[in-house]
Design an enzyme around this catalytic site. Structure first.
Site, PDB file in Angstrom:
ATOM      1  N   SER A 177      -1.301   2.183   1.069  1.00  0.00           N
ATOM      2  CA  SER A 177      -1.647   1.658   2.389  1.00  0.00           C
ATOM      3  C   SER A 177      -0.936   0.356   2.736  1.00  0.00           C
ATOM      4  O   SER A 177      -0.487  -0.380   1.864  1.00  0.00           O
ATOM      5  CB  SER A 177      -3.160   1.452   2.408  1.00  0.00           C
ATOM      6  OG  SER A 177      -3.504   0.307   3.116  1.00  0.00           O
TER       7      SER A 177
ATOM      8  N   ARG B   4      -2.456  -2.091   4.193  1.00  0.00           N
ATOM      9  CA  ARG B   4      -3.487  -3.113   4.409  1.00  0.00           C
ATOM     10  C   ARG B   4      -3.077  -4.470   3.830  1.00  0.00           C
ATOM     11  O   ARG B   4      -2.908  -4.620   2.625  1.00  0.00           O
ATOM     12  CB  ARG B   4      -4.842  -2.648   3.854  1.00  0.00           C
ATOM     13  CG  ARG B   4      -4.898  -2.422   2.363  1.00  0.00           C
ATOM     14  CD  ARG B   4      -6.180  -1.727   1.947  1.00  0.00           C
ATOM     15  NE  ARG B   4      -6.163  -0.346   2.391  1.00  0.00           N
ATOM     16  CZ  ARG B   4      -6.761   0.668   1.767  1.00  0.00           C
ATOM     17  NH1 ARG B   4      -7.463   0.457   0.680  1.00  0.00           N
ATOM     18  NH2 ARG B   4      -6.683   1.895   2.235  1.00  0.00           N
TER      19      ARG B   4
HETATM   20  C1  MIC Z   1      -4.849   4.513   4.554  1.00  0.00           C
HETATM   21  O1  MIC Z   1      -4.586   5.680   4.766  1.00  0.00           O
HETATM   22  O2  MIC Z   1      -4.916   4.020   3.408  1.00  0.00           O
HETATM   23  C2  MIC Z   1      -5.088   3.597   5.729  1.00  0.00           C
HETATM   24  C3  MIC Z   1      -6.506   3.241   5.737  1.00  0.00           C
HETATM   25  O3  MIC Z   1      -4.793   4.269   6.928  1.00  0.00           O
HETATM   26  C4  MIC Z   1      -4.171   2.390   5.559  1.00  0.00           C
HETATM   27  C5  MIC Z   1      -4.424   1.282   6.467  1.00  0.00           C
HETATM   28  C6  MIC Z   1      -5.627   0.487   6.123  1.00  0.00           C
HETATM   29  O4  MIC Z   1      -5.873   0.182   4.962  1.00  0.00           O
HETATM   30  O5  MIC Z   1      -6.323   0.099   7.072  1.00  0.00           O
HETATM   31  C7  MIC Z   1      -2.681   2.700   5.583  1.00  0.00           C
HETATM   32  O6  MIC Z   1      -2.299   3.782   5.246  1.00  0.00           O
HETATM   33  O7  MIC Z   1      -1.878   1.797   5.858  1.00  0.00           O
END
Ligand code: MIC
Ligand code: SF4
Length: 648
Positions: free
Chosen positions: A538, A540
């Site tokens: 991710s 994030r």
């Molecule tokens: C994911 O699939 O892990 C997410 C949640 O969409 C993340 C973003 C996040 O952590 O908010 C991603 O893929 O970037």
């Protein structure tokens, strides 16, 4: 000299630098989008820049992840995102409108453009012939503030497709699973996958988007398909034919590598626990009992996926011991399958239909039971991501998933005896934008509403000249950002509250981590030791901000995943690499490491003598930061760096 598609698009968007592998290149960006789980931080950071309005041609704020609303926190985030979009000139996609990548493909993606999204699956847009890249929130915020987007020019790999899929049992999901089997989750690091060859025309836009979406799991910067007649057909069906341009590689275009794939030879594939590259044929797992099946996510929730699933479920029953959950990808998809009475067939078969959102993919509901087997048409099966630590999560196509839900076990769909309809692309999709609020011209009266859980952005102090820190954790290869900063319904509501979310850092690996980090912070801070591909998955940035908040000074690893490496730099955490991999073996949790003359070394040859004060030896680590990244680290992160430049 002939150009590949990446060179063409980069060339048309070049702000500075050279389109030369390994060199920094600055690009002008056409579109930026955020989703709620990463978007609150992004927009808080944008706000902190003190600008009146976004400076990119198109910005969209989506809400699709945090949809459970078990208390005030998620809805407060939604209203913040709506008001902040209104204030600064972005579109707002209301909760219920669908998963950002699916909606973006339907409503905004356009060939030849460059888009950034604060989500690692932004490359979904590559199915439309655009360069779409997942980035951390702060990178997106600075681009919305008018800066070019800088990246190290990746290698461009050609994926040469030939042949035709064995429809309807083999789908685009099986293609990308097969590529993951061949290349692994590290296979795309530092690369853009450019699809070409005669097999491209066998795939329509939503199928191409499935492949580019899950290209994220290769660690690739992005993936892209040509824009051709099929792209034109799709754009006209969604009412945007005027967005079409042709895009293809020139004859004689150069690539760093060419991978050949014969679509006709691909079989139904499945990823086994706990990694998307642990792929085998469905056939090889025949007879394995299944407890839960989930169909949807940004990878496989298009109208086409839902139609295939509906045809399989029609007139059948979900097996007695199986729970089937379905989340259509967007309101458009939902509305279309409802109008065709396909949802009624799904419900009659015993499916639980969820709203158009990420749902179980990010642990927002739908967790499997203890030790259960869950097969999902999603893109990630990292341990614990489903919400149940000891569940076994498999990844397969929506067709395979629907078949398993009826049979109660894994079986090759070609041998299931079930009727699977062939798909005919519609010449017209339902076009109804009533869940998308356009930006306003006059934003003067708009007040940004922030609930009590929305806390200001934390900022690090400038780089210290020496670091003396404790090794708080030593980890293996392929550590994911889900490992660093877990998601799920208990944690996601704190995405706008760094002090609160920091208590969950590494909690699935070591529940004492945050307490130990706080104690170490008093004495100089902490260091994390990682293996290869540290921070995959991710985008994030919470996986960097929260450790920064806990006093982490550096991560020393064998290699880093692209987005996480940028996020670490953006929040002032130094990403260091082992020069000799054997040095990794010598370090233990609890050792105290000292690094001196950081500023001089960083500006110099970027090699650092790391003293292991506990064990009495030293080793060499290096960083590989470009000039801009060095300055960012020195200032303590991208926010102080950007503010200083704006002020100067
Ligand atoms: C994911 O699939 O892990 C997410 C949640 O969409 C993340 C973003 C996040 O952590 O908010 C991603 O893929 O970037
Ligand atoms: Fe949402 Fe899952 Fe796609 Fe991430 S991978 S954007 S959580 S559907």
């Amino acid at each position: 000299m002939g150009k590949n598609m990446v060179e063409k698009i980069f060339g048309a968007h070049l702000a500075y630098g050279e389109i030369k592998t390994g060199f920094p290149v600055g690009l002008k960006v056409d579109q930026v989008y955020t989703q709620d789980a990463t978007g609150t931080m992004t927009w808080l950071q944008f706000e902190a820049m003190g600008l009146d309005r976004v400076k990119v041609p198109l910005a969209v704020s989506y809400v699709d992840h945090n949809m459970i609303q078990s208390d005030y926190m998620n809805p407060d985030d939604h209203i913040f995102l709506q008001t902040v979009a209104a204030k600064y000139g972005a579109f707002f996609s209301k909760p219920g409108n669908g998963i950002c990548h699916q909606v973006h493909l339907e409503q905004f993606a356009a060939p030849g453009k460059i888009a950034l999204g604060t989500d690692s699956h932004t490359p979904t847009g590559g199915g439309m012939g655009m360069i779409a890249i997942g980035v951390g929130g702060l990178d997106a915020a600075t681009v919305m503030g008018g800066s070019p987007f800088e990246l190290t020019m990746p290698q461009v790999v050609k994926v040469n497709l030939k042949g035709k899929l064995q429809r309807p049992c083999v789908t685009a999901m099986d293609v990308i699973l097969d590529i993951l089997r061949r290349l692994t989750v590290k296979g795309g690091v530092g690369k853009i996958m450019e699809y070409g060859g005669p097999g491209v025309k066998d795939l329509n836009v939503t199928e191409r988007a499935t492949i580019t979406n899950m290209g994220a799991e290769l660690g690739a910067t992005t993936s892209i398909f040509p824009s051709d007649k099929r792209t034109k057909f799709y754009l006209s069906a969604v009412g945007r034919e005027s967005d079409w341009i042709e895009l293809k590689a020139d004859k004689g275009a150069k690539y760093s590598e060419i991978i050949d794939i014969d679509l006709s030879s691909i079989e139904p594939m499945i990823a086994q626990p706990h990694s998307p590259d642990n792929v085998v044929t469905v056939k090889s797992l025949s007879g394995k009992k299944v407890d839960q099946v989930c169909i949807g996510s940004c990878t496989n929730s298009s109208y086409q996926s839902m139609k295939a699933v509906a045809s399989i479920l029609k007139g059948n029953n979900v097996a007695e011991d199986v729970n089937l959950l379905i989340n259509p990808g967007s309101k458009q998809v939902y509305e279309m399958i409802s109008r065709e009475s396909l949802t009624s067939g799904m419900i009659a078969a015993g499916a639980r239909i969820l709203e158009a959102s990420c749902g179980p993919c990010i642990g927002m509901g739908g967790a499997p039971g203890t030790g259960q087997v869950s097969v999902r048409s999603y893109n990630r099966n990292f341990k614990g991501r489903s919400g149940t630590k000891d569940a076994s999560v498999y990844l397969a196509s929506p067709v395979s998933c629907a078949v398993f839900s009826i049979k109660g076990e894994i079986i090759d769909p070609r041998e299931s005896g079930l009727n699977i309809a062939n798909f005919k692309e519609p010449s017209r999709y339902i076009i109804n934008r009533n869940f998308i609020i356009p930006p306003r011209h006059d934003t003067s009266g708009i007040k940004v509403i922030k609930g009590p859980n929305i806390k200001e952005v934390s900022v690090k102090e400038p780089l210290k000249d020496s670091v003396r820190a404790e090794v708080l954790l030593k980890l293996g290869d392929n550590i994911t950002t889900d490992d660093i900063m877990p998601a799920g319904s208990a944690v996601l509501p704190f995405r706008s509250n760094i002090p609160a979310i920091s208590e969950f850092v590494f909690s699935n690996i070591d529940s004492t981590f945050s307490k130990r980090a706080v104690a170490a912070k008093e004495k100089g801070g902490g260091i994390i030791i990682g293996g290869e591909n540290y921070g995959q998955g991710s985008s994030r940035e919470h996986a960097a901000i929260a450790p920064m908040f806990l006093g982490i000074q550096a991560v020393i690893a064998k290699s880093f995943a692209r987005i996480h490496r940028s996020n670490l730099i953006n929040f002032g955490i130094l990403p260091l690499l082992f020069v000799n991999p054997e040095d990794f073996d010598k370090i233990d949790k609890g050792d105290i490491l000292t690094i001196k003359d950081l500023d001089v070394k960083l500006r110099g040859d970027q090699t650092y003598k790391v003293e292991n004060t506990t064990k009495g030896y030293s080793f060499i680590a290096r960083s590989s930061l470009n000039e801009r990244e060095k300055e960012i680290i020195i200032k303590g992160g991208l926010l102080p760096y950007t503010k200083e430049r704006a002020g100067s």
